[in-house]
Enzyme design. Structure first.
Site: not given
Length: 130
Positions: A74, A81, A33
């Site tokens: 996050e 996701e 990420e």
């Protein structure tokens, strides 16, 4: 007879296994990420700055907590996701909505971070010029 249906066990053994899972999660987020890496880089600037900006221990804690909140959100966004992509990479309105909502949560965490740090910066400047 084991009446508890916990795949990672119970008690202190569960704590150790959960810690190993958390470490794997941090490693995966760092590796996969880019937003997480960017936010960590921001932390390399903000955290040392926090010692200069903070007017008290509680003030310092607020600065650090606002940064940790961003990282937490996050990580949750990245998990949503990943899970959404696991279900299917083709476009689906609900998948898009889940990703957009998680992204909105990151934006709100960034706004919180900005407000807390901007107020701290303002207070420091006022202290220095008075």
């Amino acid at each position: 007879m084991n009446l508890v249906n916990k795949p990672n066990g119970i008690g202190i053994g569960r704590i150790f296994k959960a810690t190993k899972c958390s470490i794997k999660g941090f490693k995966a987020a760092f590796k996969e990420e880019s937003a997480f890496r960017t936010e960590l880089a921001l932390g390399l600037v903000l955290l040392p700055l926090s010692f200069w900006l903070a007017q008290s221990l509680q003030h310092w804690a607020l600065l650090v907590i606002s940064f940790l909140l961003l990282l937490i959100v996050e990580l949750l966004n990245s998990a949503i996701e990943a899970l959404t992509d696991r279900v299917g990479v083709e476009y689906h309105v609900l998948s898009g909505r889940a990703k957009d909502i998680a992204s909105a949560a990151v934006t709100l965490a960034l706004i919180v971070l900005f407000i807390v740090w901007a107020v701290a910066g303002y207070e420091k400047v006022i202290t220095l010029i008075s």
